[in-house]
Design an enzyme around this catalytic site. Structure first.
Site, mmCIF file in Angstrom:
data_model
loop_
_atom_site.group_PDB
_atom_site.id
_atom_site.type_symbol
_atom_site.label_atom_id
_atom_site.label_comp_id
_atom_site.label_asym_id
_atom_site.label_seq_id
_atom_site.Cartn_x
_atom_site.Cartn_y
_atom_site.Cartn_z
ATOM 1 N N LEU A 37 0.845 -1.199 0.000
ATOM 2 C CA LEU A 37 0.000 0.000 0.000
ATOM 3 C C LEU A 37 0.885 1.256 0.000
ATOM 4 C CD1 LEU A 37 -2.653 1.553 0.151
ATOM 5 C CD2 LEU A 37 -2.671 1.160 2.630
ATOM 6 N N TYR A 105 4.215 -7.652 15.143
ATOM 7 C CA TYR A 105 3.004 -7.952 14.377
ATOM 8 C C TYR A 105 1.949 -8.719 15.177
ATOM 9 C CZ TYR A 105 6.262 -7.549 10.336
ATOM 10 O OH TYR A 105 7.189 -7.162 9.406
ATOM 11 N N TYR A 106 0.686 -8.408 14.909
ATOM 12 C CA TYR A 106 -0.446 -9.248 15.328
ATOM 13 C C TYR A 106 -1.253 -9.478 14.052
ATOM 14 C CZ TYR A 106 1.064 -8.170 19.995
ATOM 15 O OH TYR A 106 1.828 -8.057 21.130
ATOM 16 N N ARG A 165 11.385 -10.539 6.021
ATOM 17 C CA ARG A 165 11.047 -10.275 7.424
ATOM 18 C C ARG A 165 11.301 -11.538 8.236
ATOM 19 N NH1 ARG A 165 11.018 -5.692 5.594
ATOM 20 N NH2 ARG A 165 9.260 -4.252 5.671
ATOM 21 N N LEU A 225 20.931 1.132 0.524
ATOM 22 C CA LEU A 225 22.013 1.028 1.505
ATOM 23 C C LEU A 225 21.677 1.782 2.784
ATOM 24 C CD1 LEU A 225 24.798 1.648 -1.165
ATOM 25 C CD2 LEU A 225 24.088 -0.582 -0.257
ATOM 26 N N LYS A 228 23.194 5.144 4.134
ATOM 27 C CA LYS A 228 24.266 5.498 3.175
ATOM 28 C C LYS A 228 23.688 5.985 1.845
ATOM 29 C CE LYS A 228 27.925 2.359 4.748
ATOM 30 N NZ LYS A 228 27.257 1.110 5.170
ATOM 31 N N GLY A 253 9.051 2.138 6.248
ATOM 32 C CA GLY A 253 8.350 2.609 5.052
ATOM 33 C C GLY A 253 9.240 3.348 4.069
ATOM 34 N N ASP A 256 9.757 1.474 0.789
ATOM 35 C CA ASP A 256 8.554 1.416 -0.059
ATOM 36 C C ASP A 256 8.335 2.739 -0.791
ATOM 37 O OD1 ASP A 256 8.184 -1.068 1.109
ATOM 38 O OD2 ASP A 256 6.905 -0.245 2.687
ATOM 39 N N ASP A 292 4.125 5.767 7.343
ATOM 40 C CA ASP A 292 4.944 5.283 6.224
ATOM 41 C C ASP A 292 4.711 6.011 4.914
ATOM 42 O OD1 ASP A 292 5.460 3.391 8.128
ATOM 43 O OD2 ASP A 292 5.022 1.666 6.850
HETATM 44 P P1 ADP Z 1 13.920 -0.328 3.857
HETATM 45 O O1 ADP Z 1 12.982 0.663 4.478
HETATM 46 O O2 ADP Z 1 13.283 -1.088 2.773
HETATM 47 O O3 ADP Z 1 14.595 -1.203 4.864
HETATM 48 P P2 ADP Z 1 16.355 1.256 3.683
HETATM 49 O O4 ADP Z 1 16.466 1.171 5.149
HETATM 50 O O5 ADP Z 1 17.540 0.826 2.915
HETATM 51 O O6 ADP Z 1 15.065 0.510 3.109
HETATM 52 O O7 ADP Z 1 16.050 2.761 3.329
HETATM 53 C C1 ADP Z 1 15.692 3.197 2.033
HETATM 54 C C2 ADP Z 1 16.183 4.612 1.830
HETATM 55 O O8 ADP Z 1 15.719 5.432 2.898
HETATM 56 C C3 ADP Z 1 17.690 4.779 1.841
HETATM 57 O O9 ADP Z 1 18.253 4.515 0.583
HETATM 58 C C4 ADP Z 1 17.827 6.236 2.278
HETATM 59 O O10 ADP Z 1 17.647 7.106 1.185
HETATM 60 C C5 ADP Z 1 16.671 6.419 3.235
HETATM 61 N N1 ADP Z 1 17.112 6.207 4.613
HETATM 62 C C6 ADP Z 1 17.020 5.075 5.333
HETATM 63 N N2 ADP Z 1 17.553 5.242 6.564
HETATM 64 C C7 ADP Z 1 17.976 6.523 6.613
HETATM 65 C C8 ADP Z 1 18.611 7.342 7.616
HETATM 66 N N3 ADP Z 1 18.922 6.845 8.806
HETATM 67 N N4 ADP Z 1 18.896 8.627 7.309
HETATM 68 C C9 ADP Z 1 18.577 9.150 6.094
HETATM 69 N N5 ADP Z 1 17.994 8.441 5.120
HETATM 70 C C10 ADP Z 1 17.690 7.158 5.369
HETATM 71 O O1 CKP Z 2 10.733 -2.026 4.116
HETATM 72 P P1 CKP Z 2 9.867 -0.914 4.579
HETATM 73 O O2 CKP Z 2 10.331 -0.301 5.862
HETATM 74 O O3 CKP Z 2 9.660 0.126 3.509
HETATM 75 O O4 CKP Z 2 8.460 -1.589 4.826
HETATM 76 C C1 CKP Z 2 7.550 -1.164 5.801
HETATM 77 C C2 CKP Z 2 6.278 -1.938 5.739
HETATM 78 O O5 CKP Z 2 4.337 -4.116 5.407
HETATM 79 C C3 CKP Z 2 5.391 -1.589 6.920
HETATM 80 O O6 CKP Z 2 4.310 -0.786 6.498
HETATM 81 C C4 CKP Z 2 4.909 -2.924 7.461
HETATM 82 O O7 CKP Z 2 3.545 -2.943 7.637
HETATM 83 C C5 CKP Z 2 5.341 -3.938 6.407
HETATM 84 O O8 CKP Z 2 6.495 -3.348 5.813
HETATM 85 C C6 CKP Z 2 5.605 -5.294 7.045
HETATM 86 O O9 CKP Z 2 4.729 -6.161 6.950
HETATM 87 O O10 CKP Z 2 6.664 -5.452 7.669
HETATM 88 MG MG MG Z 3 11.838 -2.550 2.605
#
Ligand code: ADP
Ligand code: CKP
Ligand code: MG
Ligand code: MG
Length: 309
Positions: A37, A105-106, A165, A225, A228, A253, A256, A292
């Site tokens: 979503l 989660y629930y 996850r 990353l 980074k 989020g 996403d 998110d």
């Molecule tokens: P996910 O949410 O899927 O785990 P990431 O943690 O890699 O993905 O984060 C995705 C993007 O979010 C990164 O490429 C960066 O641009 C931004 N981001 C994530 N963590 C930070 C942070 N601590 N500070 C600034 N930007 C961040």
């Molecule tokens: O990888 P992200 O942090 O972008 O994902 C966050 C989402 O669907 C969050 O909305 C949560 O509900 C989930 O990932 C999940 O099921 O972990």
């Molecule tokens: Mg993710």
């Protein structure tokens, strides 16, 4: 008919108002979330249409998800009401790792996890430019996994976010299932990161990862990353963009928002760097707040960010 179709479980998020272990948190703020979503909302903010194939419970939270999604422009025609409950989760922030969040989660047995191949309307999926899903949908149930395989079979083009996850399945099961999906279908854009790639391929180096994913039929790799930044690969092109240093409220989020923004612009023919920069902007804004998808910018607002910040 929509440009993009996503399959996954929308969830109600209860985000801790204060930092620390949940047992000491007294106030929670409700948000609507779920990876696919969040992705849809990012696609829409960048001016393509997007629909979510999903189930929600026949309860207040289910109605809340449908109404919120509709209000954000998501096509909700393929969201079914199921007799099970709507899944929820809590976000514990800043503990035990500062600036990181943990999701509790629930959702086991939830309506969202009852997603099944019969929910995949063939015309709806076939006519879309691209179909998207994530490792979360593969993990929540056998029937949800089968729904993703069916939709990918029918899709013109596919994007996939590994989103492994560890609370939902073992690394072995994740590797087996995701590699099966990647082996079976060509993926236009794979969104992943070093942690997930370690589980899937036993490596983390971005260039090596791209070589291996390419062998599996991935065309474009968006390799995130975290703090980074992110790097993107397509054919002989490679682009990297550093993340912005901003105060982090809740990074949930971010991936996403980046994925949906990137894909939407990619499908509109924008070049890789443009799509990557906008993805970074979206994720930067999202980490700065609880929730998110509220901060995911439109293309125009991201352009302002890039000019003025
Ligand atoms: P996910 O949410 O899927 O785990 P990431 O943690 O890699 O993905 O984060 C995705 C993007 O979010 C990164 O490429 C960066 O641009 C931004 N981001 C994530 N963590 C930070 C942070 N601590 N500070 C600034 N930007 C961040
Ligand atoms: O990888 P992200 O942090 O972008 O994902 C966050 C989402 O669907 C969050 O909305 C949560 O509900 C989930 O990932 C999940 O099921 O972990
Ligand atoms: Mg993710
Ligand atoms: Mg992260």
């Amino acid at each position: 008919m929509v440009d993009v179709v996503a399959l996954g479980e929308p969830l109600i998020q209860f985000n801790s108002f204060t930092l620390g272990p949940l047992r000491f948190v007294n106030y929670f703020e409700k948000h609507i979330a779920g990876s696919e979503l969040n992705f849809c909302i990012a696609v829409i903010r960048n001016h393509l249409s997007c629909g979510l194939i999903a189930r929600v419970g026949n309860d207040e939270f289910g109605r809340n998800i449908i109404e919120y999604s509709r209000s954000q422009g998501v096509d909700v025609s393929q969201i079914k009401i199921d007799d099970s409950f709507t899944g929820i989760y809590f976000v514990q922030r800043g503990y035990p790792i500062p600036l990181k969040s943990e999701l509790i989660y629930y959702r086991k047995g939830s309506a969202g996890s009852k997603l099944s191949p019969e929910d995949v309307n063939e015309d709806y999926v076939r006519t879309a430019k691209l179909v998207h899903s994530t490792g979360i949908t593969l993990a929540i149930s056998e029937s949800a996994k089968d729904a993703v395989f069916k939709a990918f079979e029918l899709a013109k083009m596919r994007s996939f976010d590994t989103n492994i996850r560890p609370k939902l399945w073992t690394p072995e099961k994740a590797r087996e299932t995701i590699l099966k999906l990647l082996g079976k279908y060509d993926i236009e854009v794979l969104i992943t990161d070093p942690d997930d790639t370690k589980i899937l391929l036993g490596i983390t180096d971005p260039d090596e990862a791209y070589r291996k994913y390419k062998e599996l039929g991935v065309k474009t790799l968006l390799y995130k990353l975290g703090a980074k930044g992110a790097v993107v690969f397509k054919d002989n092109l490679k682009a990297f963009k550093e993340a912005y240093k901003v105060p982090v409220e809740d990074p949930t989020g971010a991936g996403d928002a980046m994925a949906g923004t990137f894909i939407s612009l990619y499908l509109q023919g924008k070049d890789l760097e443009y799509a990557l920069h906008h993805g970074i902007v979206a994720s930067t804004l999202v980490v700065m707040v609880r929730g998110d998808n509220e901060m995911t910018p439109t293309t125009e607002d991201a352009e302002r960010f890039l000019k003025e910040f």
